[in-house]
Scaffold this motif. Structure first.
Motif, PDB file in Angstrom:
ATOM      1  N   ASN A 698       0.840  -1.191   0.000  1.00  0.00           N
ATOM      2  CA  ASN A 698       0.000   0.000   0.000  1.00  0.00           C
ATOM      3  C   ASN A 698       0.877   1.243   0.000  1.00  0.00           C
ATOM      4  OD1 ASN A 698      -2.183  -1.655   0.151  1.00  0.00           O
ATOM      5  ND2 ASN A 698      -2.634  -1.256   2.317  1.00  0.00           N
ATOM      6  N   ILE A 699       0.364   2.312  -0.580  1.00  0.00           N
ATOM      7  CA  ILE A 699       1.012   3.623  -0.525  1.00  0.00           C
ATOM      8  C   ILE A 699       0.018   4.602   0.098  1.00  0.00           C
ATOM      9  CG2 ILE A 699       1.877   5.579  -1.876  1.00  0.00           C
ATOM     10  CD1 ILE A 699       3.854   3.380  -1.854  1.00  0.00           C
ATOM     11  N   ASP A 700       0.367   5.179   1.205  1.00  0.00           N
ATOM     12  CA  ASP A 700      -0.497   6.189   1.839  1.00  0.00           C
ATOM     13  C   ASP A 700      -0.060   7.566   1.349  1.00  0.00           C
ATOM     14  OD1 ASP A 700      -1.976   4.340   3.258  1.00  0.00           O
ATOM     15  OD2 ASP A 700      -0.490   4.247   4.868  1.00  0.00           O
ATOM     16  N   GLY A 701      -0.589   7.942   0.215  1.00  0.00           N
ATOM     17  CA  GLY A 701      -0.247   9.240  -0.345  1.00  0.00           C
ATOM     18  C   GLY A 701      -1.123  10.347   0.207  1.00  0.00           C
ATOM     19  N   GLN A 702      -0.863  11.545  -0.272  1.00  0.00           N
ATOM     20  CA  GLN A 702      -1.624  12.714   0.148  1.00  0.00           C
ATOM     21  C   GLN A 702      -2.468  13.210  -1.030  1.00  0.00           C
ATOM     22  OE1 GLN A 702      -1.715  14.017   3.298  1.00  0.00           O
ATOM     23  NE2 GLN A 702      -0.493  12.194   3.813  1.00  0.00           N
ATOM     24  N   PRO A 703      -3.694  13.677  -0.758  1.00  0.00           N
ATOM     25  CA  PRO A 703      -4.506  14.239  -1.848  1.00  0.00           C
ATOM     26  C   PRO A 703      -3.744  15.341  -2.577  1.00  0.00           C
ATOM     27  CG  PRO A 703      -5.813  14.018   0.161  1.00  0.00           C
ATOM     28  CD  PRO A 703      -4.397  13.709   0.541  1.00  0.00           C
ATOM     29  N   GLY A 704      -3.789  15.301  -3.883  1.00  0.00           N
ATOM     30  CA  GLY A 704      -3.056  16.275  -4.697  1.00  0.00           C
ATOM     31  C   GLY A 704      -1.722  15.759  -5.182  1.00  0.00           C
ATOM     32  N   ASP A 705      -1.193  14.696  -4.537  1.00  0.00           N
ATOM     33  CA  ASP A 705       0.068  14.133  -5.010  1.00  0.00           C
ATOM     34  C   ASP A 705      -0.127  13.474  -6.380  1.00  0.00           C
ATOM     35  OD1 ASP A 705       1.311  14.957  -2.755  1.00  0.00           O
ATOM     36  OD2 ASP A 705       1.543  12.963  -1.851  1.00  0.00           O
ATOM     37  N   LEU A 707       1.619  10.522  -8.540  1.00  0.00           N
ATOM     38  CA  LEU A 707       2.535   9.399  -8.362  1.00  0.00           C
ATOM     39  C   LEU A 707       3.020   8.896  -9.711  1.00  0.00           C
ATOM     40  CD1 LEU A 707       0.642   7.359  -5.614  1.00  0.00           C
ATOM     41  CD2 LEU A 707       2.268   9.233  -5.326  1.00  0.00           C
ATOM     42  N   ARG A 708       4.338   8.582  -9.767  1.00  0.00           N
ATOM     43  CA  ARG A 708       4.908   7.973 -10.968  1.00  0.00           C
ATOM     44  C   ARG A 708       4.622   6.476 -10.924  1.00  0.00           C
ATOM     45  NH1 ARG A 708       8.675  11.754 -12.835  1.00  0.00           N
ATOM     46  NH2 ARG A 708       9.460  13.182 -11.241  1.00  0.00           N
ATOM     47  N   LEU A 709       3.830   6.008 -11.857  1.00  0.00           N
ATOM     48  CA  LEU A 709       3.494   4.593 -11.904  1.00  0.00           C
ATOM     49  C   LEU A 709       4.415   3.836 -12.846  1.00  0.00           C
ATOM     50  CD1 LEU A 709      -0.407   4.895 -11.988  1.00  0.00           C
ATOM     51  CD2 LEU A 709       1.077   4.514 -10.012  1.00  0.00           C
ATOM     52  N   VAL A 710       4.605   4.373 -14.046  1.00  0.00           N
ATOM     53  CA  VAL A 710       5.521   3.780 -15.025  1.00  0.00           C
ATOM     54  C   VAL A 710       6.373   4.905 -15.586  1.00  0.00           C
ATOM     55  CG1 VAL A 710       5.730   2.546 -17.209  1.00  0.00           C
ATOM     56  CG2 VAL A 710       3.872   1.965 -15.627  1.00  0.00           C
ATOM     57  N   SER A 711       7.694   4.728 -15.549  1.00  0.00           N
ATOM     58  CA  SER A 711       8.600   5.767 -16.032  1.00  0.00           C
ATOM     59  C   SER A 711       9.644   5.131 -16.941  1.00  0.00           C
ATOM     60  CB  SER A 711       9.280   6.468 -14.843  1.00  0.00           C
ATOM     61  OG  SER A 711      10.127   7.492 -15.286  1.00  0.00           O
ATOM     62  N   ASP A 712       9.383   5.217 -18.253  1.00  0.00           N
ATOM     63  CA  ASP A 712      10.305   4.634 -19.239  1.00  0.00           C
ATOM     64  C   ASP A 712      10.497   5.618 -20.391  1.00  0.00           C
ATOM     65  OD1 ASP A 712      11.999   2.591 -20.089  1.00  0.00           O
ATOM     66  OD2 ASP A 712      10.439   1.678 -21.328  1.00  0.00           O
ATOM     67  N   HIS A 713      10.565   6.893 -20.048  1.00  0.00           N
ATOM     68  CA  HIS A 713      10.595   7.952 -21.060  1.00  0.00           C
ATOM     69  C   HIS A 713      11.823   7.858 -21.956  1.00  0.00           C
ATOM     70  CE1 HIS A 713       9.551  11.854 -22.742  1.00  0.00           C
ATOM     71  NE2 HIS A 713      10.808  12.215 -22.588  1.00  0.00           N
ATOM     72  N   ALA A 714      12.972   7.528 -21.383  1.00  0.00           N
ATOM     73  CA  ALA A 714      14.217   7.543 -22.163  1.00  0.00           C
ATOM     74  C   ALA A 714      14.278   6.420 -23.184  1.00  0.00           C
ATOM     75  CB  ALA A 714      15.413   7.447 -21.210  1.00  0.00           C
ATOM     76  N   SER A 716      11.413   3.459 -24.107  1.00  0.00           N
ATOM     77  CA  SER A 716      10.205   3.236 -24.913  1.00  0.00           C
ATOM     78  C   SER A 716       9.426   4.522 -25.152  1.00  0.00           C
ATOM     79  CB  SER A 716       9.304   2.200 -24.223  1.00  0.00           C
ATOM     80  OG  SER A 716       8.776   2.736 -23.022  1.00  0.00           O
ATOM     81  N   GLY A 717       9.743   5.580 -24.384  1.00  0.00           N
ATOM     82  CA  GLY A 717       9.040   6.846 -24.557  1.00  0.00           C
ATOM     83  C   GLY A 717       7.685   6.884 -23.883  1.00  0.00           C
ATOM     84  N   VAL A 718       7.463   6.027 -22.881  1.00  0.00           N
ATOM     85  CA  VAL A 718       6.165   5.941 -22.212  1.00  0.00           C
ATOM     86  C   VAL A 718       6.305   6.347 -20.748  1.00  0.00           C
ATOM     87  CG1 VAL A 718       4.291   4.390 -21.498  1.00  0.00           C
ATOM     88  CG2 VAL A 718       5.322   4.157 -23.773  1.00  0.00           C
ATOM     89  N   THR A 719       5.410   7.203 -20.296  1.00  0.00           N
ATOM     90  CA  THR A 719       5.337   7.612 -18.896  1.00  0.00           C
ATOM     91  C   THR A 719       3.884   7.566 -18.466  1.00  0.00           C
ATOM     92  OG1 THR A 719       7.249   9.080 -19.117  1.00  0.00           O
ATOM     93  CG2 THR A 719       5.785   9.471 -17.252  1.00  0.00           C
ATOM     94  N   VAL A 720       3.623   7.011 -17.247  1.00  0.00           N
ATOM     95  CA  VAL A 720       2.266   6.986 -16.688  1.00  0.00           C
ATOM     96  C   VAL A 720       2.322   7.581 -15.290  1.00  0.00           C
ATOM     97  CG1 VAL A 720       0.272   5.572 -16.086  1.00  0.00           C
ATOM     98  CG2 VAL A 720       1.749   4.881 -17.990  1.00  0.00           C
ATOM     99  N   ASN A 721       1.472   8.576 -15.038  1.00  0.00           N
ATOM    100  CA  ASN A 721       1.362   9.198 -13.729  1.00  0.00           C
ATOM    101  C   ASN A 721      -0.086   9.124 -13.261  1.00  0.00           C
ATOM    102  OD1 ASN A 721       4.090  10.002 -13.717  1.00  0.00           O
ATOM    103  ND2 ASN A 721       3.603  11.862 -14.857  1.00  0.00           N
ATOM    104  N   GLY A 722      -0.277   9.089 -11.937  1.00  0.00           N
ATOM    105  CA  GLY A 722      -1.627   9.058 -11.376  1.00  0.00           C
ATOM    106  C   GLY A 722      -1.784  10.122 -10.314  1.00  0.00           C
ATOM    107  N   ALA A 723      -2.858  10.938 -10.399  1.00  0.00           N
ATOM    108  CA  ALA A 723      -3.115  12.011  -9.440  1.00  0.00           C
ATOM    109  C   ALA A 723      -4.124  11.535  -8.404  1.00  0.00           C
ATOM    110  CB  ALA A 723      -3.640  13.249 -10.170  1.00  0.00           C
ATOM    111  N   LEU A 724      -3.862  11.850  -7.129  1.00  0.00           N
ATOM    112  CA  LEU A 724      -4.682  11.368  -6.022  1.00  0.00           C
ATOM    113  C   LEU A 724      -5.697  12.414  -5.574  1.00  0.00           C
ATOM    114  CD1 LEU A 724      -1.935   9.690  -3.779  1.00  0.00           C
ATOM    115  CD2 LEU A 724      -3.572   8.531  -5.277  1.00  0.00           C
ATOM    116  N   ILE A 725      -6.878  11.926  -5.172  1.00  0.00           N
ATOM    117  CA  ILE A 725      -7.833  12.762  -4.447  1.00  0.00           C
ATOM    118  C   ILE A 725      -8.101  12.101  -3.100  1.00  0.00           C
ATOM    119  CG2 ILE A 725      -8.979  13.717  -6.473  1.00  0.00           C
ATOM    120  CD1 ILE A 725     -11.207  11.665  -6.054  1.00  0.00           C
TER     121      ILE A 725
END
Length: 941
Positions: A698-705, A707-714, A716-725
């Motif tokens: 589990n990750i106890d994040g803060q609303p508004g954070d 999070l980097r879920l997948v980071s392979d920009h250099a 495959s050129g793919v990045t996935v981020n998720g914003a928390l509420i």
């Protein structure tokens, strides 16, 4: 239901055959009748229709602008109401599409041939308005319809225009006059110029001339508030998105004004810039660093009685400024005319301090009196210029101009329009250019237009309440510096065909000559161009210009016909060629007096306008009920008109992103997805297929954070981020709050950059152009190796290059508890295309394996089954993964695809399992692709 549609330039339009709308026009004229005071009070007390959204998107590719307008209206009243959509469009633009959605009924515009009537005399009483600077006219498009109580209407309008270069800048003007404060108001302008953008300026809003329509703020010196500008060498994006509060500060009644962008492009070759796309080419010719040609100019000023007061005073002030701007090599004279022709000198004089002073004195003493002898004034001015050129033998080394200003119609001498035109044309013989300015509403603007059109000039209109002086100075600035005369631009006839005009009388500094045509051989790599012109000496430019294909693909902005009919979709250069050709045919038709030739020109212009879907004097528009479903019509940001047969919005780089264009069978909402996921509070699950282990944390994040879920920009050129509420935790729980993913953003950088933003209610795909897909409708769009599939209210599947697939589950609550929020779950369905350097909260585990430090008690002897303890045992073990040793406990965890529970080894302390710290996984913004982790941190077992 009342349905009224009209473009206020004398060409009536309606829901039936728009060329047969005379009865509609008769009805609308009754609006001006006197209304009793009590009725007027009741009308004011009625609930005004609410505009919920007004959005404009203009995409400019190589100076050619495609503009789409979307307006949403709501009838809040308890009775049916008439709602009017009103939009000012540039006078030079062609409307290409209009669509209305009334309740659940779609009315689709269709361009048809206009029937010949009354000897094909097209009505020309254009009800034009003009910009505040008076340089360019606009035409007002109106559409009104009766909307049932509590129902809505959507108006979608598209038009196209070739931007003209004036004073060294291209100017794109968008009318933003919603007449009320709007909850969602957006103007977006995208500019793509392959030769490079050298300057870009967003002007303050130019307010409407109507009383109380707007007031400039004290610091209103730059772009309007909320304007965002992003620019690189060849591309610029400008977004104007004022909040309701910002709108009210500009104009309390919601009438903002004109949103204006000015820009220019890089010019490296003196021969000009030639662009080619498929078989069409366009040649932009705007030479610089040339010495100015001397000009012979006669100012012909109306001093009739109607010019009394402000008009004549402002004209005099402007002439004082212009006289000081004349160059020493120029020659000039001044004529004032009413019922008498008053000439300052009997010949043109040189520019000297004494002559300038005497000319100003002569202008100062002009007094308004008498009628208007337009024919006599023009003949006298032409005679002065012809005499000067003949006596001085400088015809090839100077430019002869008449600047003609009037506020009325011919009332004295020759008053027949056709005779005035013929007399002027015969006297000028194509050697003198006549530039006309009409002031006020009583001027015969049609006459002035034809005078300039037939004599190589331009015309402007100035409204009486405007500053005529500044208008005159601005108009003169455009023609103050002639650089070339008698210009011939030639291409090998065996190589090109259907070329637009190639002969031009003059070229003025800061303007541009544009020629378009077709290549006989579309595989040609070089085009021979020859330019012959006069500039104090004869100028000849010859060169072979490279004509390699542009990077901008086909289908740049929209198809005029559905795909699959065996024809290619038009590209922007074909649209530009069609636009120029139709304009030239219309001008030739206006100038020609031979009935047989006029009919040939009419037929040719009509055929091309029909093929290009241009609304012109020879075409009309019918509105017909469409069989399209309303969900295909609407676009949440108004970026497109109706999808289906009249798709208007497509990707800037050429992709074909149409909702429903490749619609497949929707996915089953209960799809099976990979266990590697992040969902719920959020709970993270990682599947290690080699060792048949599943690990949870589990990750106890803060609303508004974010999070980097997948980071392979250099790689495959793919990045996935998720914003928390956030949400309050359930009562009697151990947590203080719960967090959920509100938004999943995906950045795809290869082969071309695309942005994807997913919320529980919509998907925004920005792959050069912006496309908004509602999550409550099933559809599939795809382009450039990226496919997005929406299964209504269930999930969104994103497939990248066929080797990477993500599934985003949509969790909606009909009656949510206080601790529940509509949210998303993120699942990695296929990770084959992600590299070994991939990182992120989930990405760091994708190419790794894990094992337990010792076999858990009760391990099944069946090696094909995952290791798990007996259900009555509480097993706690040590997990080895990526060089970490992490205490884990056996646990059952719900997977949120609505189908299964999973058993996993749960890491109570996620920090021991992950590389780095929690803060290392925080992104700065939703599309942040930077990574905190170097390539060397992914350690094997």
């Amino acid at each position: 239901m009342l349905l009224l549609l009209a473009l206020c330039w004398g060409l009536p339009l309606c829901a039936g055959s728009l060329g047969e709308a005379r009865s509609w026009g008769d009805t609308s004229e009754q609006v001006g009748l006197r209304v009793p005071r009590q009725l007027r009070l009741l009308q004011r007390l009625k609930t005004k229709p609410l505009m919920t959204e007004f959005s404009v998107k203009s995409t400019i590719i190589s100076r050619y602008a495609f503009t789409a307008v979307s307006c949403r209206m709501l009838n809040r009243a308890s009775e049916d109401q008439e709602i009017e959509f009103l939009m000012q469009i540039p006078a030079a633009a062609f409307i290409t599409n209009f669509t209305m959605l009334v309740g659940d009924t779609v009315y689709q515009g269709e361009i048809t041939e206009r029937e010949k009537k009354n000897g094909d005399k097209v009505k020309e009483d254009r009800n034009k308005t003009t910009e505040d600077n008076g340089e360019k006219g606009t035409e007002t498009f109106r559409a009104s319809v009766v909307i049932p109580s509590k129902d809505k209407a959507v108006f979608l309008l598209s038009y196209e225009e070739l931007l003209q270069r004036r004073l060294g800048k291209y100017e794109n003007v968008i009318s933003v006059r919603p007449q009320q404060l709007v909850g969602r108001l957006t103007v977006e302008v995208n500019i793509l110029e392959s030769s490079g953008i050298t300057s870009l300026e967003v002007l303050p809003l130019h307010n409407s001339r109507q009383k109380g329509s707007g007031r400039a703020e004290a610091d209103d010196a730059g772009p309007p508030p909320s304007t965002v500008i992003n620019q690189n060498e060849t591309f610029a994006k400008v977004i104007f998105k004022p909040s309701v509060v910002q709108q009210a500060r500009i104009a309390q009644n919601g009438v903002l004004g004109d949103f204006i962008i000015r820009y220019d492009v890089n010019r490296e070759q003196s021969i000009g810039d030639i662009q080619v796309l498929n078989e069409y080419f366009v040649h932009y010719f705007a030479p610089k660093d040339l010495p100015p040609l001397p000009k012979n100019v006669v100012f012909v000023l109306d001093s009739s009685a109607s010019m009394v007061g402000t008009k004549l005073r402002q004209t005099k002030d402007a002439l004082f400024t212009i006289l000081h701007d004349l160059r020493p090599q120029d020659h000039f004279n001044i004529i004032g005319f009413s019922n008498r022709i008053k000439v300052w000198k009997d010949h043109l004089v040189s520019v000297t301090p004494n002559n300038i002073r005497d000319g100003k004195v002569y202008i100062h003493h002009m007094s308004p009196t008498g009628g208007t002898d337009i024919n006599g004034a023009l003949q006298r001015g032409i005679r002065l210029l012809n005499d000067y050129v003949a006596n001085n033998d400088i015809g090839d080394r100077s430019v002869s101009l008449i600047i003609f200003l009037t506020d009325g119609k011919p009332t004295v001498g020759e008053t027949h329009t056709l005779k005035i035109l013929n007399n002027t044309k015969e006297a000028a013989r194509g050697q003198i250019c006549i530039f006309t300015i009409g002031i006020g509403n009583d001027v015969d603007f049609k006459l002035l237009e034809k005078l300039s059109l037939e004599n190589c000039g331009l015309t402007r209109r100035v409204h009486e309440e405007e500053d005529a002086g500044s208008q005159l100075i601005g108009f003169y600035d455009e023609i103050r510096t002639p650089l070339l005369s008698d210009i011939h631009i030639d291409y090998p006839p065996s190589v090109v065909e259907q070329v637009t005009r190639t002969l031009f009388p003059n070229y003025f500094n800061g303007s541009e000559i544009i020629i378009a045509g077709k290549l006989v051989d579309k595989k040609i790599d070089r085009l021979h161009v020859e330019v012959r012109a006069s500039n104090s000496k004869f100028v000849i430019l010859k060169t072979d210009v490279p004509v390699g294909p542009q990077k901008v693909g086909n289908d740049v902005i929209g198809s005029a016909r559905p795909k699959g009919d065996g024809e290619e979709d038009p590209n922007h250069l074909k649209r530009l060629w069609s636009y120029l050709t139709v304009k030239e045919l219309l001008n030739s038709w206006l100038q020609n007096d031979d009935e047989q030739e006029k009919e040939r020109l009419r037929q040719e212009a009509q055929a091309l306008a029909m093929d290009s879907r241009f609304l012109t004097p020879f075409t009309s528009m019918k509105l017909k009920k469409s069989t399209l479903q309303t969900r295909k019509l609407e676009d949440s940001h108004g970026m497109s008109a109706a999808t289906g047969p009249e798709t208007v919005m497509q990707s800037l780089q050429g992709s074909n992103l149409q909702p429903g264009s490749t619609l497949k069978k929707p996915y089953n909402p209960r799809i099976k997805v990979s266990r590697t996921s992040a969902d719920g509070d959020p709970h993270f699950v990682v599947d290690f297929p080699l060792s048949k282990l599943t690990v949870c944390f589990n990750i106890d994040g803060q609303p508004g954070d974010i999070l980097r879920l997948v980071s392979d920009h250099a790689d495959s050129g793919v990045t996935v981020n998720g914003a928390l509420i956030g949400a309050p935790a359930p009562p009697n729980g151990h947590k203080k709050q719960r967090t959920y993913f509100r938004t999943i953003t995906i950045l795809v950088n290869k082969p071309e950059r695309s942005y994807l933003e997913v919320t529980p209610h919509r998907v925004i795909l920005d792959g050069g152009d912006r496309l908004v897909l509602p999550c409550n409708q099933s559809m599939v769009v795809g382009s450039r190796g990226l496919e997005v599939s929406v299964s209504a209210n269930a999930n969104v599947t994103v497939t990248i290059q066929g080797t990477i697939a993500f599934v985003i589950l949509i969790h909606l609550y009909k009656k949510p508890a206080p601790y529940q929020r509509d949210h998303l779950g993120f699942y990695i369905s296929s990770s084959k295309g992600l590299s070994g350097n991939c990182h992120g909260l989930l990405g760091q585990f994708l190419n790794q394996d894990a094992r337990l430090a010792e076999e858990p008690a009760g391990l099944s002897k069946n090696t094909t089954s995952p290791p798990f303890p007996k259900t009555d045992e509480k097993s706690e073990k040590v997990l080895k993964v990526k060089g970490h040793q992490v205490p884990v406990v056996w646990k059952q965890r719900k997977i949120y695809n609505g189908e299964e529970q999973i058993d996993c080894w749960f890491a109570r302390n996620a920090a021991q399992l992950l590389d780095g710290e929690y803060k290392d996984y925080l992104a700065a913004h939703p599309f942040d692709s930077e990574t905190t982790f170097g390539l060397g941190l992914s350690r094997g077992l």
